[in-house]
Design an enzyme around this catalytic site. Structure first.
Site, PDB file in Angstrom:
ATOM      1  CE  LYS A 191       4.986 -13.295   6.000  1.00 40.70           C
ATOM      2  NZ  LYS A 191       6.400 -13.444   6.468  1.00 40.70           N
ATOM      3  CG  ASP A 251       2.686   4.666   2.452  1.00 42.61           C
ATOM      4  OD1 ASP A 251       2.261   4.980   1.319  1.00 42.61           O
ATOM      5  OD2 ASP A 251       2.123   5.027   3.507  1.00 42.61           O
TER       6      ASP A 251
END
Ligand code: NAD
Length: 362
Positions: A191, A251
Site C-alpha cells: 500500500k 484466502d
C-alpha cells in the site's frame, strides 16, 4: 544422512488427514527405498488435554530436530474458552516463532475437472496456478508497541507495522527464486500510496530485482490485487507480500479454487527446514466421520519432499498421482458432484495403486 519427518496430527480431522499421509509415506519409503525416519507427537487441543500445553516441550524439541514437519490442524469448540496462551492455535504460532518459519508459500491451483466447484466463471479460472509468498513472522502482527489503552479518552488501541531491510530481502529472495522456477513473473503487493512501510518495501524489492533480471517484476496496491484476483487471476504467477496483506490475499486465492480440502502450504526458514500443512482447519463438523478430503495434506507432503527433503522425483510423482486421481473421476465427499465418493481412508490406497501404475509404465 537420513531425513527426519515429524508428524503432528492435532485435532478434529487432523488425525484423519495425516493418517492418509502416513500411509502414503510408508509406501513411498519402501517403494523408493527412501532414507528417512518419521515420528508422531501431540499438538494443539489434544496435547493440552494430555499435558496442559498446546505445544509440549517434547513436541517442540522433536520439531527442532526435524527436516520437515507435517502438521494436520488444531482447534475446536471444546478449547475455545481456554486462556489465550493455552489455546490450540498457540502451538502453530509457537512453532513458527521457535523455528523462524518466516516464509509462507501457498499455491492456489485448479484442477480443471473441478472448475464447477469454484464460485468464479470457468473461463476466468481455467488453468489457475498462482503461488502466494507471504512474510510470516514480522509486520503488524508482531510489531511493538501494541496494546489497548482503556484509560485514554476515548479509549483506543494500536499496533505497529514495521519491517527492516533484512526481513524484506529474505522474503523477496524466496519469491524471486520461486518465480525463477515457474513462469518468471513476480507481483509485489503493498500500500505504497498510504504507508511508509510499503514505500520502503517497494524500494527494497525493486533493488533486489537487479539480482533476478529474468524475472518480470510488477508492483500492485493490495486493494487492487484483491479485485484482480477475482477479475483476472491468471495475470499472476507469483505474488509476494507482507504478513497482513498476504493473510487476506491467500484466502481470496484459496477461495477461487472452490475446494479448501485441496490446498497445501509450506512455511520455511532460512535452512530450508519447513512445516507443511493443509490450508483448512480442524473441521469439527466432519471430524471422526471418515469423510475429510486428505488431498491438501498429501499435497503438503509433496511440498515437503520438494522444499525440505530435496527429492523432486517423489514430489512430482505424488502430484502426478493426484492429477491422475482427479482425471479418473475419483472424488471425496467435498468435491463430489453426486453420491459416489471415497471415504478418507480409501484415498491413500488409490494413490498407491496409481503410483505403482505410473512407475510400471516407465
Ligand atoms: P475449517 O477449515 O476447519 O472448516 C471450514 C469448512 O470446510 C467446514 O465446513 C469443513 O467441514 C470444511 N472442510 C475443511 N477441511 C476439509 C477437508 N479436508 N475435507 C472436507 N471438508 C473440509 O475452518 P473453520 O470451521 O473456520 O475452523 C474450525 C476450527 O479449525 C477452528 O477451531 C479454527 O480455529 C481451526 N483452524 C485451524 C487451522 C490450523 O490448524 N492451521 C486453520 C484454520 C482454522
Amino acid at each position: 544422512m537420513s531425513k527426519r519427518i515429524l508428524i503432528l496430527p492435532g485435532d478434529g480431522i487432523g488425525p484423519e488427514v495425516t493418517g492418509s499421509a502416513i500411509e502414503l509415506l510408508s509406501f513411498l519409503q519402501s517403494f523408493f527405498s527412501l532414507d528417512l525416519t518419521f515420528k508422531i507427537e501431540d499438538v494443539g487441543g489434544t496435547a493440552f488435554d494430555k499435558t496442559g500445553y498446546p505445544l509440549p516441550i517434547k513436541t517442540l524439541e522433536e520439531a527442532k530436530k526435524s527436516d520437515a514437519i507435517l502438521f494436520g490442524a488444531v482447534g475446536g469448540p471444546q478449547w475455545e474458552s481456554l486462556d489465550w496462551d493455552k489455546r490450540p492455535e498457540q502451538a502453530l504460532l509457537g512453532l513458527r516463532k521457535e523455528l523462524g518459519l518466516f516464509a509462507n508459500l501457498r499455491p492456489a491451483f485448479l484442477f480443471n475437472e473441478l472448475a464447477s466447484a469454484s464460485p468464479i466463471k470457468k473461463e476466468i479460472i481455467d488453468n489457475l496456478n498462482i503461488l502466494i509468498v507471504r512474510e510470516l513472522t514480522g509486520g503488524i502482527y508482531f510489531g511493538e508497541p501494541r496494546g489497548i489503552n482503556s484509560s485514554s479518552n476515548p479509549p483506543s488501541a494500536f499496533n505497529t507495522m514495521i519491517y527492516d531491510k533484512n526481513e524484506i530481502e529474505r522474503i523477496g529472495r524466496i519469491a524471486f527464486e520461486s518465480a525463477m522456477k515457474r513462469n518468471k513473473k513476480l507481483c509485489s503487493v503493498d500500500k505504497a500510496n498510504v504507508l511508509e512501510v510499503s514505500k520502503f518495501w517497494r524500494e527494497i524489492i525493486s533493488n533486489l530485482s537487479k539480482d533476478y533480471p529474468e524475472v518480470e517484476l510488477t508492483h500492485q496496491l493490495a486493494d487492487n490485487t484483491a479485485m484482480q484476483l477475482v477479475l483476472d487471476p491468471n495475470q499472476f504467477d507469483v505474488i509476494v507480500s507482507s504478513n497482513l496483506f498476504g493473510d487476506i490475499l491467500s484466502d481470496i486465492a484459496a477461495t477461487l479454487t472452490g475446494s479448501i480440502g485441496m490446498l497445501p502450504s509450506a512455511s520455511l526458514n532460512s535452512s530450508s527446514q519447513g512445516m507443511y500443512e493443509p490450508c483448512h482447519g480442524s473441521a469439527p463438523d466432519i471430524a471422526g466421520k471418515n469423510s475429510a478430503n486428505p488431498l491438501a495434506m498429501i499435497l503438503s507432503l509433496a511440498m515437503a519432499f520438494r522444499y525440505s527433503l530435496n527429492n523432486n522425483q517423489v514430489a512430482n510423482i505424488i502430484e502426478e498421482s493426484i492429477k491422475n486421481f482427479i482425471s479418473k473421476g475419483l472424488r471425496t465427499h467435498d468435491i463430489a458432484s453426486d453420491a459416489t465418493f471415497l471415504r478418507t481412508d480409501q484415498v491413500a490406497p488409490k494413490l498407491i495403486d496409481i503410483i505403482e501404475e505410473i512407475s510400471s509404465a516407465r
